[in-house]
Enzyme design. Sequence first.
Site, PDB file in Angstrom:
ATOM      1  N   ASP A 254      -2.148   5.477  -0.905  1.00 43.16           N
ATOM      2  CA  ASP A 254      -3.297   5.614  -1.341  1.00 43.16           C
ATOM      3  C   ASP A 254      -4.103   7.094  -1.346  1.00 43.16           C
ATOM      4  OD1 ASP A 254      -6.198   5.487  -2.491  1.00 43.16           O
ATOM      5  OD2 ASP A 254      -5.869   3.097  -2.285  1.00 43.16           O
TER       6      ASP A 254
ATOM      7  N   LYS B  25      -8.552   6.726   2.598  1.00 42.23           N
ATOM      8  CA  LYS B  25      -8.411   5.256   2.918  1.00 42.23           C
ATOM      9  C   LYS B  25      -7.197   5.052   3.776  1.00 42.23           C
ATOM     10  CE  LYS B  25     -10.953   3.524  -1.367  1.00 42.23           C
ATOM     11  NZ  LYS B  25     -10.806   2.989  -2.788  1.00 42.23           N
TER      12      LYS B  25
ATOM     13  N   THR C 164       0.032   2.986 -12.834  1.00 42.54           N
ATOM     14  CA  THR C 164       0.728   3.103 -11.369  1.00 42.54           C
ATOM     15  C   THR C 164       1.492   1.570 -11.376  1.00 42.54           C
ATOM     16  OG1 THR C 164      -0.997   4.226 -10.278  1.00 42.54           O
ATOM     17  CG2 THR C 164       0.290   2.626  -8.884  1.00 42.54           C
TER      18      THR C 164
ATOM     19  N   CYS D 127      10.458  -8.964 -14.954  1.00 40.64           N
ATOM     20  CA  CYS D 127       9.812  -7.892 -14.161  1.00 40.64           C
ATOM     21  C   CYS D 127       8.626  -7.833 -14.827  1.00 40.64           C
ATOM     22  CB  CYS D 127      10.549  -6.671 -14.278  1.00 40.64           C
ATOM     23  SG  CYS D 127      10.471  -5.677 -15.672  1.00 40.64           S
TER      24      CYS D 127
ATOM     25  N   CYS E 111       8.196  -7.123 -18.431  1.00 39.36           N
ATOM     26  CA  CYS E 111       8.571  -8.319 -19.577  1.00 39.36           C
ATOM     27  C   CYS E 111       7.076  -9.155 -19.737  1.00 39.36           C
ATOM     28  CB  CYS E 111       9.294  -9.392 -18.588  1.00 39.36           C
ATOM     29  SG  CYS E 111      11.079  -8.737 -18.404  1.00 39.36           S
TER      30      CYS E 111
ATOM     31  N   CYS F  40     -13.089  -1.917 -11.777  1.00 40.30           N
ATOM     32  CA  CYS F  40     -14.490  -2.224 -10.921  1.00 40.30           C
ATOM     33  C   CYS F  40     -15.846  -1.701 -11.096  1.00 40.30           C
ATOM     34  CB  CYS F  40     -13.978  -2.281  -9.472  1.00 40.30           C
ATOM     35  SG  CYS F  40     -12.526  -3.508  -8.844  1.00 40.30           S
TER      36      CYS F  40
END
Length: 250
Positions: free
Chosen positions: A59, A83, A131, A170, A173, A186
């Site tokens: 991170d 972090k 990501t 995966c 898919c 968030c």
Amino acid sequence: MNDQQLLRYSRHILLPQVDITGQTTLLDSHALVIGVGGLGSPVAMYLASAGVGTLTLCDNDVVELTNLQRQIVHDIDSLGQLKVESAARRLGKLNPDVRVQALAQRMDAAALAEAVAKADVVLDCSDNFVTRHAVNAACVAARTPLVSGAAVRFDGQLAVFDPRQHDAPCYHCLFPDTGDGSDGPCATFGVFAPLVGIIGCMQAAEALKLLLGIASHAVNRLSIYDGLSGDWRHMQLARDPACPVCGGAH
């Protein structure tokens, strides 16, 4: 294991599905955690407390005051710290025997492939599609199991993919590589604090079962949690033969 470890992990060792053999396996295992925020906090803490011997945390973000509402691995003294460094400090106090590798970077494809190849299981605790798809591609290429979690508002998702299995689906898919690639859902929509704990704890549980070789119905399944009603919905997943990531992997 030494006497102190036998005592520390005694409640695991009492479980016939774990026993001394399984706990030794955990101590010899390596988990890669992508993201040390809301989901990554309980994931990292439970994997460390359970005795997963090596944890690699990835991170590049720093701790902000708004994180402390839900990112329980960090505290007020962590503000402004990376972090991964804050989490490594906390995990070191929780279980000094666990080796924590802190990667404060957004890894390119080559670095991600190398990190995934070294791990026995990968936990995607990130908050953006770019990501997630990059991690998924690396896991498929390395045939490394992936435990994926997501949480926003009152809604959570959990999916476990095991590319070691024949015809396993995966992440691609399930979700195409189109969508919002930006960080910060968030900040945009909010998130109910315990929600990330619920999903993160489920991710940790499924990762431990994968490492221990315990069969789980969560593999190749999408589980959706409604934090308002408390209900779970489950959907079995099938591999897309036209998937550009795993379609030709087997």
